[in-house]
Design a protein around this motif. Structure first.
Motif, mmCIF file in Angstrom:
data_model
loop_
_atom_site.group_PDB
_atom_site.id
_atom_site.type_symbol
_atom_site.label_atom_id
_atom_site.label_comp_id
_atom_site.label_asym_id
_atom_site.label_seq_id
_atom_site.Cartn_x
_atom_site.Cartn_y
_atom_site.Cartn_z
ATOM 1 N N UNK A 36 0.829 -1.217 0.000
ATOM 2 C CA UNK A 36 0.000 0.000 0.000
ATOM 3 C C UNK A 36 0.858 1.258 0.000
ATOM 4 N N UNK A 37 1.926 1.246 0.811
ATOM 5 C CA UNK A 37 2.838 2.385 0.827
ATOM 6 C C UNK A 37 3.538 2.544 -0.523
ATOM 7 N N UNK A 38 3.825 1.434 -1.188
ATOM 8 C CA UNK A 38 4.473 1.484 -2.503
ATOM 9 C C UNK A 38 3.575 2.174 -3.522
ATOM 10 N N UNK A 39 2.317 1.808 -3.551
ATOM 11 C CA UNK A 39 1.391 2.418 -4.510
ATOM 12 C C UNK A 39 1.236 3.911 -4.225
ATOM 13 N N UNK A 40 1.166 4.269 -2.947
ATOM 14 C CA UNK A 40 1.082 5.681 -2.580
ATOM 15 C C UNK A 40 2.355 6.427 -2.988
ATOM 16 N N UNK A 41 3.523 5.805 -2.770
ATOM 17 C CA UNK A 41 4.794 6.439 -3.121
ATOM 18 C C UNK A 41 4.897 6.676 -4.624
ATOM 19 N N UNK A 42 4.456 5.708 -5.405
ATOM 20 C CA UNK A 42 4.486 5.880 -6.866
ATOM 21 C C UNK A 42 3.553 7.008 -7.278
ATOM 22 N N UNK A 43 2.422 7.144 -6.594
ATOM 23 C CA UNK A 43 1.490 8.226 -6.881
ATOM 24 C C UNK A 43 2.070 9.600 -6.586
ATOM 25 N N UNK A 44 2.929 9.676 -5.571
ATOM 26 C CA UNK A 44 3.561 10.959 -5.220
ATOM 27 C C UNK A 44 4.728 11.292 -6.133
ATOM 28 N N UNK A 45 5.436 10.265 -6.573
ATOM 29 C CA UNK A 45 6.662 10.485 -7.349
ATOM 30 C C UNK A 45 6.883 9.257 -8.229
ATOM 31 N N UNK A 46 6.581 9.365 -9.485
ATOM 32 C CA UNK A 46 6.676 8.235 -10.407
ATOM 33 C C UNK A 46 8.145 7.876 -10.655
ATOM 34 N N UNK A 47 8.606 6.736 -10.098
ATOM 35 C CA UNK A 47 9.998 6.336 -10.310
ATOM 36 C C UNK A 47 10.166 5.673 -11.674
ATOM 37 N N UNK A 48 11.410 5.560 -12.084
ATOM 38 C CA UNK A 48 11.705 4.841 -13.319
ATOM 39 C C UNK A 48 11.609 3.335 -13.097
ATOM 40 N N UNK A 49 12.024 2.882 -11.900
ATOM 41 C CA UNK A 49 12.090 1.456 -11.586
ATOM 42 C C UNK A 49 11.495 1.202 -10.198
ATOM 43 N N UNK A 50 10.769 0.086 -10.073
ATOM 44 C CA UNK A 50 10.329 -0.406 -8.773
ATOM 45 C C UNK A 50 10.956 -1.779 -8.575
ATOM 46 N N UNK A 51 11.728 -1.924 -7.494
ATOM 47 C CA UNK A 51 12.302 -3.211 -7.107
ATOM 48 C C UNK A 51 11.443 -3.699 -5.955
ATOM 49 N N UNK A 52 10.776 -4.823 -6.140
ATOM 50 C CA UNK A 52 9.751 -5.224 -5.188
ATOM 51 C C UNK A 52 9.890 -6.679 -4.755
#
Length: 130
Positions: A36-52
């Motif tokens: 949930x925090x990851x989705x919120x973080x992407x919404x605030x600042x779209x990164x180039x890469x997500x390592x999950x």
């Protein structure tokens, strides 16, 4: 944003280590400790890469990839899965969920950086799946 990386892992030691390693290799890391925090973080600042990480309580890495793919479509960050699971079926499930690359833990930093560069090159040439 180029070189911006979101690290998603419920294991704080793993997230902190990856954060430090990314800084040492001129990446701009951010961390989230759950889906949930990851989705919120992407919404605030779209990164180039997500390592999950794949195995997280609540919202798994599979759920994160599927959600981000649905929300962002072609703008979805490059998704790289890190997992302790060695089953090839898990890797296929991760690819089906929207990950471009699946790496087993523990992962050598050179392998991870090469995977990021490979996925970035593939996306730029229009080959990447997401």
């Amino acid at each position: 944003m180029a070189n911006s990386i979101l690290i998603v892992d419920d294991n704080h030691e793993v997230a902190d280590l990856l954060f430090s390693l990314m800084l040492q290799h001129d990446r701009i890391p951010h961390c989230a400790c759950n889906g949930r925090d990851a989705i919120a973080a992407v919404g605030r600042h779209l990164p180039e890469v997500v390592i999950c990480d794949l195995a997280m309580p609540g919202m798994s890495g599979f759920d994160v990839a599927e959600s981000l793919s649905a929300i962002y479509g072609a703008r979805c960050p490059i998704m790289i899965a890190l997992t302790g699971w060695s089953d090839s079926g898990v890797a296929q499930q991760a690819l089906n969920a929207g990950f471009s690359i699946v790496l087993a833990k523990p992962t050598d930093i050179r392998q991870l950086l090469a995977a990021i560069d490979l996925a970035r090159s593939a996306r730029q040439s229009g080959i990447a799946p997401n």
